[in-house]
Scaffold this motif. Structure first.
Motif, PDB file in Angstrom:
ATOM      1  N   HIS A  30       6.964  -1.483   3.440  1.00 33.12           N
ATOM      2  CA  HIS A  30       5.944  -2.223   4.190  1.00 33.12           C
ATOM      3  C   HIS A  30       4.731  -1.338   4.472  1.00 33.12           C
ATOM      4  N   ARG A  32       3.595   1.022   2.761  1.00 35.62           N
ATOM      5  CA  ARG A  32       2.845   1.314   1.536  1.00 35.62           C
ATOM      6  C   ARG A  32       1.683   0.333   1.356  1.00 35.62           C
ATOM      7  N   ILE A  33       1.811  -0.874   1.926  1.00 35.39           N
ATOM      8  CA  ILE A  33       0.778  -1.886   1.695  1.00 35.39           C
ATOM      9  C   ILE A  33       0.047  -2.335   2.960  1.00 35.39           C
ATOM     10  N   CYS A  34       0.488  -1.890   4.135  1.00 38.73           N
ATOM     11  CA  CYS A  34      -0.085  -2.408   5.382  1.00 38.73           C
ATOM     12  C   CYS A  34      -0.756  -1.291   6.177  1.00 38.73           C
TER      13      CYS A  34
END
Length: 76
Positions: A30, A32-34
């Motif tokens: 999570h 890694r993208i947020c």
């Protein structure tokens, strides 16, 4: 993948103790993208460090409390 709410709970649980492998992976994925959760994690770590430092600096005030109560009782 975990939602932001789940990632927040995982972050808080990780600060209290160790997460299991599956939860660590979900939290890692999570983040890694947020960007919001990355920021939240950093802020939570700073707050935890500051609270730990403040708690370590606390002094025992029981003697002072007793003196204050005694003065209140005697009217000084």
């Amino acid at each position: 993948m975990a939602s932001c709410q789940e990632a927040t709970l995982l972050q808080e649980r990780s600060s209290m103790g160790r997460l299991g492998l599956a939860d660590r992976f979900r939290w890692w994925m999570h983040r890694r993208i947020c960007n919001g959760c990355i920021t939240y994690t950093r802020q939570a770590e700073v707050i935890d460090r500051l609270l730990a430092a403040r708690t370590a600096e606390m002094v025992d005030t029981s003697a002072l409390q007793l003196r204050i109560l005694e003065r209140i009782r005697t009217g000084d």
